[in-house]
Design a protein around this motif. Structure first.
Motif, short mmCIF file in Angstrom:
data_model
loop_
_atom_site.label_atom_id
_atom_site.label_comp_id
_atom_site.label_asym_id
_atom_site.label_seq_id
_atom_site.Cartn_x
_atom_site.Cartn_y
_atom_site.Cartn_z
N MET A 140 13.24 -17.06 48.31
CA MET A 140 14.38 -16.22 48.05
C MET A 140 15.60 -16.81 48.77
O MET A 140 15.48 -17.36 49.85
CB MET A 140 14.11 -14.80 48.52
CG MET A 140 15.12 -13.84 48.04
SD MET A 140 14.74 -12.08 48.24
CE MET A 140 13.21 -12.00 49.08
N GLN A 141 16.75 -16.68 48.13
CA GLN A 141 17.98 -17.28 48.63
C GLN A 141 19.11 -16.26 48.54
O GLN A 141 19.14 -15.45 47.62
CB GLN A 141 18.31 -18.48 47.75
CG GLN A 141 19.00 -19.60 48.43
CD GLN A 141 19.09 -20.81 47.49
OE1 GLN A 141 18.19 -21.09 46.71
NE2 GLN A 141 20.20 -21.51 47.59
N THR A 142 20.06 -16.31 49.47
CA THR A 142 21.24 -15.46 49.40
C THR A 142 22.29 -16.16 48.56
O THR A 142 22.64 -17.31 48.81
CB THR A 142 21.80 -15.16 50.80
OG1 THR A 142 20.80 -14.48 51.55
CG2 THR A 142 23.05 -14.31 50.73
N MET A 143 22.80 -15.46 47.52
CA MET A 143 23.82 -16.00 46.63
C MET A 143 24.89 -14.93 46.45
O MET A 143 24.81 -13.86 47.05
CB MET A 143 23.19 -16.38 45.28
CG MET A 143 22.07 -17.40 45.36
SD MET A 143 22.56 -19.02 45.94
CE MET A 143 23.29 -19.72 44.49
N TYR A 144 25.87 -15.19 45.56
CA TYR A 144 26.98 -14.26 45.35
C TYR A 144 27.21 -14.06 43.86
O TYR A 144 27.23 -15.02 43.09
CB TYR A 144 28.24 -14.78 46.05
CG TYR A 144 28.03 -14.78 47.54
CD1 TYR A 144 28.37 -13.67 48.30
CD2 TYR A 144 27.38 -15.84 48.16
CE1 TYR A 144 28.10 -13.64 49.65
CE2 TYR A 144 27.11 -15.82 49.52
CZ TYR A 144 27.47 -14.72 50.26
OH TYR A 144 27.18 -14.68 51.59
N LYS A 145 27.39 -12.81 43.46
CA LYS A 145 27.51 -12.43 42.06
C LYS A 145 28.83 -11.69 41.84
O LYS A 145 29.15 -10.74 42.57
CB LYS A 145 26.34 -11.51 41.68
CG LYS A 145 26.38 -10.97 40.27
CD LYS A 145 26.10 -12.04 39.27
CE LYS A 145 26.17 -11.51 37.84
NZ LYS A 145 26.31 -12.57 36.87
N VAL A 146 29.58 -12.10 40.82
CA VAL A 146 30.77 -11.37 40.38
C VAL A 146 30.30 -10.35 39.36
O VAL A 146 29.65 -10.71 38.37
CB VAL A 146 31.83 -12.31 39.77
CG1 VAL A 146 33.02 -11.51 39.26
CG2 VAL A 146 32.26 -13.37 40.77
N VAL A 147 30.60 -9.08 39.58
CA VAL A 147 30.21 -8.03 38.64
C VAL A 147 31.43 -7.24 38.20
O VAL A 147 32.45 -7.18 38.91
CB VAL A 147 29.15 -7.06 39.23
CG1 VAL A 147 27.87 -7.79 39.54
CG2 VAL A 147 29.66 -6.33 40.44
N TYR A 148 31.32 -6.65 37.04
CA TYR A 148 32.35 -5.78 36.50
C TYR A 148 31.87 -4.34 36.67
O TYR A 148 30.72 -4.02 36.37
CB TYR A 148 32.57 -6.08 35.01
CG TYR A 148 33.55 -5.17 34.34
CD1 TYR A 148 34.91 -5.29 34.60
CD2 TYR A 148 33.13 -4.18 33.46
CE1 TYR A 148 35.83 -4.45 33.97
CE2 TYR A 148 34.04 -3.35 32.84
CZ TYR A 148 35.39 -3.48 33.10
OH TYR A 148 36.29 -2.66 32.50
N ASP A 184 20.14 -11.17 46.78
CA ASP A 184 18.93 -11.97 46.92
C ASP A 184 18.66 -12.58 45.55
O ASP A 184 18.79 -11.89 44.53
CB ASP A 184 17.74 -11.09 47.32
CG ASP A 184 17.90 -10.50 48.72
OD1 ASP A 184 18.56 -11.15 49.56
OD2 ASP A 184 17.36 -9.41 48.96
N ALA A 185 18.29 -13.84 45.51
CA ALA A 185 18.05 -14.52 44.24
C ALA A 185 16.75 -15.32 44.32
O ALA A 185 16.44 -15.90 45.36
CB ALA A 185 19.21 -15.45 43.91
N GLU A 186 16.03 -15.33 43.22
CA GLU A 186 14.79 -16.11 43.13
C GLU A 186 14.91 -17.18 42.06
O GLU A 186 15.60 -16.98 41.05
CB GLU A 186 13.61 -15.18 42.83
CG GLU A 186 13.29 -14.25 43.98
CD GLU A 186 12.05 -13.42 43.74
OE1 GLU A 186 11.58 -13.32 42.59
OE2 GLU A 186 11.55 -12.84 44.73
N ASP A 187 14.22 -18.29 42.27
CA ASP A 187 14.19 -19.40 41.32
C ASP A 187 15.62 -19.89 41.02
O ASP A 187 16.03 -19.98 39.88
CB ASP A 187 13.45 -18.99 40.04
CG ASP A 187 13.18 -20.16 39.12
OD1 ASP A 187 13.08 -21.30 39.62
OD2 ASP A 187 13.10 -19.94 37.90
#
Length: 134
Positions: A1-9, A75-78
């Protein structure tokens, strides 16, 4: 698992959705602390908040009359680099006149700069929004 960033509306009802794909088979919704799994493609994310901010600032106004945008740590996988452009027919609703006009103007002087797989984008098998950072 990795920490990433997501832009959401965030729409007028408070629903968190994809920032670019508003309908169709690739449309995704997100909930805090719940996993969202990929459809045909995985959720697209950024390696850091700064890259997510650059994408947001260069493609969207901070708010629209129907909702607004946020950046979430997740949290992101793969996780893997997204080095392809999504098939435009998978992304666009060609029955929408606004979409057709937008696509016709892309690449023209003064036209929108949106890319469906922007530089520095990563794709995942699933994500879980954990903390709003902007």
């Amino acid at each position: 698992m990795q920490t990433m960033y997501k832009v959401v509306y965030i729409d007028i009802w408070g629903l968190k959705t994809s920032c670019t794909i508003k309908c169709g088979k690739l449309h995704m919704t997100y909930e805090t602390d719940k996993w969202t799994t990929k459809r045909k493609y995985g959720p697209m994310v950024f390696l850091d908040k700064e890259r997510a901010q650059v994408f947001l600032n260069s493609n969207f106004s901070c708010s629209s009359r129907l909702g607004y945008y946020e950046i979430w740590e997740c949290d992101a996988e793969d996780v893997r680099r997204c080095e392809f452009v999504l098939a435009i027919d998978d992304v666009m609703d060609w029955n929408n006149e606004t979409v057709r006009r937008h696509m016709d103007s892309m690449g023209k002087e003064g036209g929108p700069s949106r890319m469906w797989a922007p530089a520095k984008t990563y794709i995942t098998s699933r994500i879980r929004l954990t903390r709003k950072v902007w």
